[in-house]
Design an enzyme around this catalytic site. Structure first.
Site, PDB file in Angstrom:
ATOM      1  N   CYS A 105       0.833  -1.204   0.000  1.00 25.07           N
ATOM      2  CA  CYS A 105       0.000   0.000   0.000  1.00 25.07           C
ATOM      3  C   CYS A 105       0.865   1.250   0.000  1.00 25.07           C
ATOM      4  O   CYS A 105       0.579   2.209  -0.731  1.00 25.07           O
ATOM      5  CB  CYS A 105      -0.929  -0.010   1.215  1.00 25.07           C
ATOM      6  SG  CYS A 105      -2.099   1.370   1.264  1.00 25.07           S
ATOM      7  N   CYS A 128      -6.673  -4.138   6.796  1.00 29.19           N
ATOM      8  CA  CYS A 128      -7.862  -3.289   6.727  1.00 29.19           C
ATOM      9  C   CYS A 128      -8.937  -3.858   5.821  1.00 29.19           C
ATOM     10  O   CYS A 128     -10.129  -3.625   6.047  1.00 29.19           O
ATOM     11  CB  CYS A 128      -7.482  -1.875   6.282  1.00 29.19           C
ATOM     12  SG  CYS A 128      -6.944  -1.739   4.558  1.00 29.19           S
TER      13      CYS A 128
END
Length: 388
Positions: free
Chosen positions: A119, A216
């Protein structure tokens, strides 16, 4: 992209040292204080929350992630308190392709990826940074616990944060020199406890918000269940080092090298000692288990190296970190034919292909690579202490 209402005016005058900063605000306390510090330092700050799911309700709820509707609202409230413009950017498709799909593909190939590194590499300091620069911003600000040091020649170095328990330089080891030149980490000189106290003083409602520790995009925290939904189930064998069948599993992707719990093996080892996952073969859908000492690794090869500055000129002495909050271990490393060759001073355990190795010179991050292969110590070698 120039019609973005929060974009800075490229013709507007800027006092000396003032930057146009895009603050990535996850909805947590760290990114809120980072944005507040950047604004207090006199920079022209705009807050942005990244919408990383096409359906935010499918991501974690209860303030445990960084991609929920609650997080977006928390980020907006923090921006209001700080007094900066705030926007939400939809990067859901890019996140799915570069992080979620990559995560699934890596597990399907028998590797163990780190989605936070991916990410940072592909979203926060590629997609977001590229868009920020195109809109006229000078830097992207995040709440990572790391420090950027500017040298006399204008080049920049990435260093550990002062809070050893929260240091996040490992997951930033994928940044190259160009990305580091536009990165701002205002929290590197502060501990987490002090950040929470500062957030309270600033009147930020997220001061006591819990930290996120899980992936997440896996809403219930069940990684194996998430992978099963994406990859299906396929029964295979769990075997020992001699190939003897000890049990079965429903998908080799559900295991990682070094794993001890959840093996569901019917009978104990002859010596009564616990067994660990040694190897995962996606081709045969086989998981091999054995004793802890069989996990001892003396060297590894890393692919796709990335350098936070100039690549090393030759073999060098460094310390290496192999997990987000793991210990450092002394190594000799060199770049050969585009691959990073790392030799450990003493064997280490539980290294899984797909993970990242990050090299340090003192507190400075030298660079990183994705672990492709490892060299195991022979079982007949004399016993010696292993690094944790």
């Amino acid at each position: 992209m120039t019609d973005f209402p929060g974009a800075p005016d490229p013709d507007a005058p800027r006092p000396g040292g003032r930057l146009r900063v895009l603050a990535a605000m996850s909805g947590g306390v760290d990114s809120a204080v980072a944005a507040a510090r950047a604004a207090e330092a006199g920079h022209e700050v705009t807050g942005v929350h990244l919408a990383l799911s096409a359906n935010p309700q499918s991501f974690r709820t209860g303030a445990r992630g960084c991609c929920t509707l609650e997080d977006s609202r928390d980020a907006r409230r923090a921006a209001d308190v700080i007094g900066i413009p705030f926007y939400v950017w939809d990067l859901a498709e890019r996140f799915r392709e570069d992080v979620v799909d990559d995560f699934v593909a890596e597990y399907a190939a028998g590797r163990t990826p780190n989605p936070c590194l991916r990410c940072n590499e592909k979203i926060k300091f590629a997609a977001l940074l590229d868009k920020a620069l195109a809109l006229g911003f000078d830097a992207v600000c995040t709440g990572h616990y790391a420090t950027v040091v500017e040298r006399a020649d204008g080049s920049r170095e990435l260093h550990r944060g002062v809070d050893a328990g929260k240091d996040q330089s490992y997951v930033l080891g994928v940044l190259d020199a160009g990305q580091l030149a536009h990165a701002m980490f205002p929290l590197g000189d502060t501990t987490k406890d002090d950040i929470r106290r500062e957030a309270e003083r600033r009147g930020l409602a997220v001061a006591k918000k819990p930290d996120s520790h899980d992936i997440c995009f896996i809403a219930d925290g069940d990684t194996q269940g998430f992978l099963a939904r994406h990859l299906g189930t396929a029964e295979g064998d769990i075997v020992d080092e001699d190939g003897n069948r000890l049990g079965t599993h429903t998908g080799a992707y559900g295991y990682t090298v070094g794993q001890r719990k959840g093996l569901r093996i019917g009978r104990p080892a002859p010596d009564g000692k616990p067994r660990f996952v040694l190897d995962i073969s996606p081709v045969t859908n086989t998981v091999t288990v054995g004793p802890a000492e069989a996990l001892d690794v003396t060297a590894l090869t890393g692919i796709r190296p990335r350098w936070c500055g100039e690549p090393p000129a030759g073999p060098g002495r460094y310390t290496a970190q192999l997990r987000a909050h793991g210990d450092e271990t002394p190594v000799t490393a060199e770049l050969a034919d585009g691959e990073l060759k790392v030799a450990f001073d003493r064997p280490v355990r539980g290294i899984a292909p797909g993970q990242a190795v990050v090299l340090y010179d003192g507190t400075r991050v030298v660079g990183s690579a994705t672990i492709a292969t490892t060299v195991r110590r022979t079982r007949t070698a004399a016993a010696e202490p292993t690094a944790p």
